[in-house]
Design a protein around this motif. Structure first.
Motif, short mmCIF file in Angstrom:
data_model
loop_
_atom_site.label_atom_id
_atom_site.label_comp_id
_atom_site.label_asym_id
_atom_site.label_seq_id
_atom_site.Cartn_x
_atom_site.Cartn_y
_atom_site.Cartn_z
N ASP A 215 4.85 38.05 92.28
CA ASP A 215 3.55 38.72 92.25
C ASP A 215 2.53 37.83 91.56
OD1 ASP A 215 1.34 40.34 91.99
OD2 ASP A 215 2.42 42.03 91.14
N GLY A 216 1.67 37.21 92.34
CA GLY A 216 0.66 36.30 91.82
C GLY A 216 -0.48 37.00 91.10
N ASP A 217 -0.61 38.31 91.25
CA ASP A 217 -1.65 39.05 90.53
C ASP A 217 -1.23 39.39 89.11
OD1 ASP A 217 -3.47 39.04 92.59
OD2 ASP A 217 -2.89 41.02 93.35
N CYS A 218 0.04 39.24 88.83
CA CYS A 218 0.57 39.59 87.51
C CYS A 218 0.62 38.33 86.64
CB CYS A 218 1.96 40.19 87.66
SG CYS A 218 2.79 40.49 86.08
N ALA A 219 -0.12 38.35 85.54
CA ALA A 219 -0.16 37.19 84.65
C ALA A 219 1.22 36.95 84.01
CB ALA A 219 -1.22 37.39 83.57
N PHE A 220 1.94 38.00 83.68
CA PHE A 220 3.28 37.83 83.11
C PHE A 220 4.20 37.14 84.12
CE2 PHE A 220 7.64 39.37 82.54
CZ PHE A 220 7.90 38.84 81.29
N CYS A 221 4.16 37.62 85.37
CA CYS A 221 4.99 37.01 86.42
C CYS A 221 4.63 35.54 86.63
CB CYS A 221 4.81 37.77 87.73
SG CYS A 221 5.27 39.51 87.63
N THR A 222 3.34 35.26 86.63
CA THR A 222 2.87 33.89 86.82
C THR A 222 3.34 33.00 85.69
OG1 THR A 222 0.98 34.70 88.08
CG2 THR A 222 0.82 32.46 87.19
N ARG A 223 3.29 33.49 84.46
CA ARG A 223 3.79 32.70 83.32
C ARG A 223 5.28 32.44 83.45
NH1 ARG A 223 1.45 34.64 77.67
NH2 ARG A 223 2.79 32.94 77.04
N CYS A 224 6.03 33.44 83.88
CA CYS A 224 7.48 33.27 84.08
C CYS A 224 7.76 32.22 85.15
CB CYS A 224 8.13 34.59 84.46
SG CYS A 224 8.17 35.79 83.11
N VAL A 225 6.99 32.25 86.23
CA VAL A 225 7.16 31.29 87.31
C VAL A 225 6.88 29.87 86.81
CG1 VAL A 225 6.07 30.48 89.45
CG2 VAL A 225 6.88 32.83 89.26
N ARG A 226 5.88 29.71 85.95
CA ARG A 226 5.57 28.37 85.41
C ARG A 226 6.77 27.84 84.62
NH1 ARG A 226 3.12 28.57 89.11
NH2 ARG A 226 1.05 29.38 89.27
N VAL A 227 7.45 28.71 83.90
CA VAL A 227 8.67 28.31 83.17
C VAL A 227 9.75 27.92 84.18
CG1 VAL A 227 10.52 29.12 81.67
CG2 VAL A 227 8.14 29.68 81.12
N LEU A 228 9.93 28.73 85.21
CA LEU A 228 10.94 28.44 86.23
C LEU A 228 10.66 27.11 86.92
CD1 LEU A 228 11.41 31.97 87.85
CD2 LEU A 228 12.90 30.82 86.20
N GLU A 229 9.39 26.81 87.19
CA GLU A 229 9.03 25.55 87.85
C GLU A 229 9.45 24.35 87.01
OE1 GLU A 229 5.17 26.67 90.58
OE2 GLU A 229 4.84 26.22 88.46
N ARG A 230 9.39 24.49 85.70
CA ARG A 230 9.76 23.38 84.81
C ARG A 230 11.25 23.05 84.84
NH1 ARG A 230 6.39 24.82 79.50
NH2 ARG A 230 6.56 26.83 80.44
N ILE A 231 12.09 24.03 85.19
CA ILE A 231 13.52 23.74 85.24
C ILE A 231 13.90 23.05 86.55
CG2 ILE A 231 14.05 25.62 83.65
CD1 ILE A 231 15.39 27.04 86.03
N GLY A 232 12.97 23.00 87.49
CA GLY A 232 13.16 22.22 88.70
C GLY A 232 14.06 22.79 89.77
N PRO A 233 13.85 24.03 90.18
CA PRO A 233 14.66 24.56 91.27
C PRO A 233 14.31 23.85 92.58
CG PRO A 233 12.87 26.06 90.82
CD PRO A 233 12.82 24.99 89.75
N ASP A 234 15.28 23.75 93.47
CA ASP A 234 15.04 23.18 94.79
C ASP A 234 14.58 24.31 95.70
OD1 ASP A 234 14.92 21.59 97.04
OD2 ASP A 234 17.09 21.62 97.39
N ALA A 235 13.32 24.69 95.55
CA ALA A 235 12.78 25.82 96.29
C ALA A 235 11.27 25.77 96.29
CB ALA A 235 13.25 27.13 95.65
N GLU A 236 10.68 26.44 97.26
CA GLU A 236 9.25 26.70 97.23
C GLU A 236 9.07 27.94 96.36
OE1 GLU A 236 6.87 26.79 100.90
OE2 GLU A 236 8.76 26.24 101.88
N ILE A 237 8.01 27.98 95.59
CA ILE A 237 7.71 29.17 94.78
C ILE A 237 6.29 29.58 95.16
CG2 ILE A 237 7.44 30.10 92.46
CD1 ILE A 237 9.45 28.00 91.49
N VAL A 238 6.17 30.80 95.70
CA VAL A 238 4.87 31.24 96.22
C VAL A 238 4.57 32.67 95.78
CG1 VAL A 238 4.93 29.73 98.25
CG2 VAL A 238 5.85 32.03 98.42
N ALA A 239 3.28 32.93 95.55
CA ALA A 239 2.83 34.29 95.28
C ALA A 239 2.83 35.05 96.61
CB ALA A 239 1.43 34.27 94.68
N TRP A 240 3.28 36.29 96.60
CA TRP A 240 3.36 37.03 97.85
C TRP A 240 1.99 37.25 98.47
CZ3 TRP A 240 1.12 41.68 98.90
CH2 TRP A 240 0.80 42.54 97.84
#
Length: 142
Positions: A29-54
């Motif tokens: 959920d890209g409208d949720c600031a909490f979700c967006t902050r969590c995604v930024r943390v996940l991006e730093r661990i380097g998953p092999d995936a696209e990460i997109v707001a719905w």
């Protein structure tokens, strides 16, 4: 968006357009600031995936509904399999570095998985109260 090939799938008696991708996709959920902050943390661990707001992707192309996307984070595997909530997070962790893969697998161990699902729902229902959360977070489930 990543390169992908097209295929047709039958879902609930309907022809549904499903894309076969080269990388899995985590939808949040890209409208949720909490979700967006969590995604930024996940991006730093380097998953092999696209990460997109719905809100900025074609959900039908991914084979998920608006309801699914607003209810929980979604993981769409390259074969079109969809996982939600704690299972989506575990699947994403399984594409990251070694320690993250171990954690991802542990999240799905019987007993732990049950607890992880409950914790995910608790956090999702209360995300607007958490650091980084806003009133926009209160609308969906996670």
């Amino acid at each position: 968006m990543a390169r992908h090939t097209e295929k047709r799938a039958v879902a609930r008696g309907k022809n549904v357009h499903v894309s076969r991708r080269e990388r899995p996709v985590l939808v949040y959920d890209g409208d949720c600031a909490f979700c967006t902050r969590c995604v930024r943390v996940l991006e730093r661990i380097g998953p092999d995936a696209e990460i997109v707001a719905w809100q900025f992707t074609d959900l039908a192309e991914l084979g998920i509904t608006d309801e699914q996307a607003t209810d929980a984070v979604q993981w769409v595997q390259i074969d079109g399999t969809v996982r939600s909530g704690h299972e989506a997070i575990a699947a994403m962790l399984n594409t990251a570095g070694r320690i993250w893969r171990i954690i991802g697998r542990m999240v799905l161990v019987p007993g732990i998985s049950w607890m992880a699902a409950r914790v995910y729902r608790l956090v999702a229902r209360n995300r607007y109260r958490l650091p980084g959360g806003t009133s926009a977070c209160a609308g969906g489930g996670g």
